[in-house]
Design a protein around this motif. Structure first.
Motif, PDB file in Angstrom:
ATOM      1  N   VAL A 114      -1.083   8.085   4.185  1.00  0.00           N
ATOM      2  CA  VAL A 114      -1.047   6.641   3.949  1.00  0.00           C
ATOM      3  C   VAL A 114      -2.085   6.322   2.873  1.00  0.00           C
ATOM      4  O   VAL A 114      -3.205   6.831   2.910  1.00  0.00           O
ATOM      5  N   LEU A 115      -1.721   5.490   1.901  1.00  0.00           N
ATOM      6  CA  LEU A 115      -2.564   5.294   0.725  1.00  0.00           C
ATOM      7  C   LEU A 115      -3.746   4.361   0.936  1.00  0.00           C
ATOM      8  O   LEU A 115      -4.804   4.543   0.347  1.00  0.00           O
ATOM      9  N   THR A 116      -3.578   3.330   1.770  1.00  0.00           N
ATOM     10  CA  THR A 116      -4.632   2.329   1.900  1.00  0.00           C
ATOM     11  C   THR A 116      -4.482   1.595   3.227  1.00  0.00           C
ATOM     12  O   THR A 116      -3.660   1.971   4.062  1.00  0.00           O
ATOM     13  N   THR A 117      -5.282   0.569   3.429  1.00  0.00           N
ATOM     14  CA  THR A 117      -5.170  -0.256   4.628  1.00  0.00           C
ATOM     15  C   THR A 117      -4.764  -1.675   4.236  1.00  0.00           C
ATOM     16  O   THR A 117      -4.990  -2.112   3.107  1.00  0.00           O
ATOM     17  N   ASN A 118      -4.165  -2.379   5.179  1.00  0.00           N
ATOM     18  CA  ASN A 118      -3.618  -3.702   4.882  1.00  0.00           C
ATOM     19  C   ASN A 118      -4.655  -4.701   4.391  1.00  0.00           C
ATOM     20  O   ASN A 118      -4.343  -5.592   3.604  1.00  0.00           O
ATOM     21  N   ASP A 119      -5.891  -4.564   4.860  1.00  0.00           N
ATOM     22  CA  ASP A 119      -6.901  -5.536   4.451  1.00  0.00           C
ATOM     23  C   ASP A 119      -7.278  -5.399   2.979  1.00  0.00           C
ATOM     24  O   ASP A 119      -7.955  -6.269   2.426  1.00  0.00           O
ATOM     25  N   LYS A 120      -6.823  -4.335   2.328  1.00  0.00           N
ATOM     26  CA  LYS A 120      -7.084  -4.163   0.895  1.00  0.00           C
ATOM     27  C   LYS A 120      -5.913  -4.652   0.035  1.00  0.00           C
ATOM     28  O   LYS A 120      -5.978  -4.605  -1.197  1.00  0.00           O
ATOM     29  N   LEU A 121      -4.839  -5.092   0.681  1.00  0.00           N
ATOM     30  CA  LEU A 121      -3.711  -5.661  -0.048  1.00  0.00           C
ATOM     31  C   LEU A 121      -3.945  -7.150  -0.273  1.00  0.00           C
ATOM     32  O   LEU A 121      -4.682  -7.789   0.484  1.00  0.00           O
ATOM     33  N   PRO A 122      -3.324  -7.738  -1.291  1.00  0.00           N
ATOM     34  CA  PRO A 122      -3.452  -9.185  -1.483  1.00  0.00           C
ATOM     35  C   PRO A 122      -2.957  -9.920  -0.243  1.00  0.00           C
ATOM     36  O   PRO A 122      -1.948  -9.531   0.348  1.00  0.00           O
ATOM     37  N   PRO A 123      -3.646 -10.962   0.183  1.00  0.00           N
ATOM     38  CA  PRO A 123      -3.197 -11.700   1.366  1.00  0.00           C
ATOM     39  C   PRO A 123      -1.865 -12.388   1.116  1.00  0.00           C
ATOM     40  O   PRO A 123      -1.536 -12.743  -0.017  1.00  0.00           O
ATOM     41  N   TRP A 124      -1.119 -12.546   2.179  1.00  0.00           N
ATOM     42  CA  TRP A 124       0.192 -13.188   2.091  1.00  0.00           C
ATOM     43  C   TRP A 124       0.062 -14.649   2.502  1.00  0.00           C
ATOM     44  O   TRP A 124      -0.494 -14.964   3.550  1.00  0.00           O
ATOM     45  N   ASP A 125       0.585 -15.537   1.667  1.00  0.00           N
ATOM     46  CA  ASP A 125       0.579 -16.965   1.975  1.00  0.00           C
ATOM     47  C   ASP A 125       1.990 -17.375   2.382  1.00  0.00           C
ATOM     48  O   ASP A 125       2.879 -17.472   1.531  1.00  0.00           O
TER      49      ASP A 125
END
Length: 355
Positions: free
Chosen positions: A323-334
């Motif tokens: 797995v490449l990364t964690t969700n908290d490092k993705l742009p937040p969803w509005d």
């Protein structure tokens, strides 16, 4: 509409197969519970209740391979419970669920998609329930305080990552970051872009402009790029040489193309990573509520995360291998960007820049 598919778990050979059948390796009878001995502690009672239900019906929008791998892994971990998996894109899943929810007889026990606005709206009406199982309750590696919307009973369960890519024969030196796509050598239709046709697309292009600037955003549009309706179409065009590079691929699909011999490659931007957050809910009217809770536990486990979000983002920390990364490092969803008005405005702006 996709046909419903049931994935059966793989049975081990030899003594293990005999054990699962209720017999020892030499053919003598054994305690039927011996096959379940690996499930202990707080999950034991939940597993026993789920086994009585016998199956779990899930609607998911992940890739076919991921859906199949997840179902197979769950059935292997929890023998005696069949996974009836229905894979649907959100555009088909949501109308189907709305019909089922309004009819009073929904068929999905567990639902996973990338439309939090819709899930939250339904959750506010009491459509979903929470799970008190350990992982979902934040007693394992899943951070419920960060990823669980307790008010609306919506779980963030992972994410799919997207990035840029190129044809290695046509671009032998590769691409370092998104701004490279604005190089004049990629003008005249040599770059392929994903059409902005949905809320996730609007979120992506908004992120692209904010992260790399309006000048890059407009210059990319001025390249007269080829426009494609789906990731699959982009990967095919990239592999065939119809385009030299693209601003949008899902790494798992590109890896599959590479395995089939396509001259393609991708890299992750050193500036930032974009991804679509995935969400899961348990139907309040589930016919198999215990199996749905157990399935959510598996989705949130390191094993499940590695299967459904390979080369994507995870909600457990540290992320599982692959797995490449964690969700908290993705742009937040509005979720506000899912409204019809917002989407129409985003589409009009995109059309002006890219068509």
């Amino acid at each position: 509409m996709s046909k419903r598919r049931t994935y059966s778990g793989l049975l081990a050979l030899g003594a293990t197969a005999a054990l699962l059948a209720g017999c020892s390796a030499d053919g003598s009878a054994t305690d039927a519970s011996a096959a379940d001995a690996h499930v202990t502690g707080p999950l034991a009672d939940l597993y026993a209740a789920a086994k009585k239900e016998g199956k779990v019906t899930v609607y998911e929008n992940a890739s076919p391979d991921a859906v199949a791998a997840l179902a197979e892994g769950f059935e292997k971990m929890y023998p005696g419970i069949k996974v009836e998996a229905v894979r649907l894109p959100d555009a088909q899943m949501i109308p189907r669920l709305e019909t089922e929810l309004s009819s009073g007889a929904p068929t999905a026990d567990f639902i996973e998609n990338a439309s939090p606005g819709w899930l939250i709206a339904q959750g506010a009406k009491g459509a979903w329930v929470a799970s008190d199982a350990p992982q979902a309750g934040g007693k394992g590696s899943y951070d419920a305080a960060k990823y669980f919307d307790a008010k609306n009973k919506v779980y963030e369960v992972g994410g799919s990552v997207t990035t840029f890519a190129w044809n290695t024969e046509l671009v032998p030196d590769g691409i370092k970051d998104y701004p490279d796509l604005a190089d004049p050598k990629f003008g005249g239709g040599k770059v392929g872009v994903l059409e902005l046709a949905s809320a996730p697309g609007a979120v992506y292009y908004n992120w692209l402009e904010k992260t790399f600037g309006t000048t890059f955003y407009d210059t990319l549009g001025a390249q007269k790029p080829r426009i494609y309706p789906s990731t699959t179409d982009i990967v095919q065009a990239l592999g065939s040489g119809e385009i030299y590079a693209t601003n949008w691929v899902v790494p798992t699909l590109l890896e599959q193309a590479k395995a089939d011999g396509a001259p393609v490659a991708y890299a992750m931007s050193p500036t930032g990573t974009f991804g679509l957050h995935g969400y899961g809910v348990i139907n309040a009217k589930a016919k198999n509520p215990n199996a749905a809770k157990l399935y959510l536990e598996y989705v949130l486990s390191p094993e499940g995360q590695a299967q459904i979000w390979a080369l994507g983002a995870s909600v457990v920390s540290p992320p599982p291998e692959g797995v490449l990364t964690t969700n908290d490092k993705l742009p937040p969803w509005d979720p506000a960007q899912e409204t019809t008005q917002k989407l129409e405005a985003a589409r009009a702006s995109w059309d002006a820049a890219y068509r």
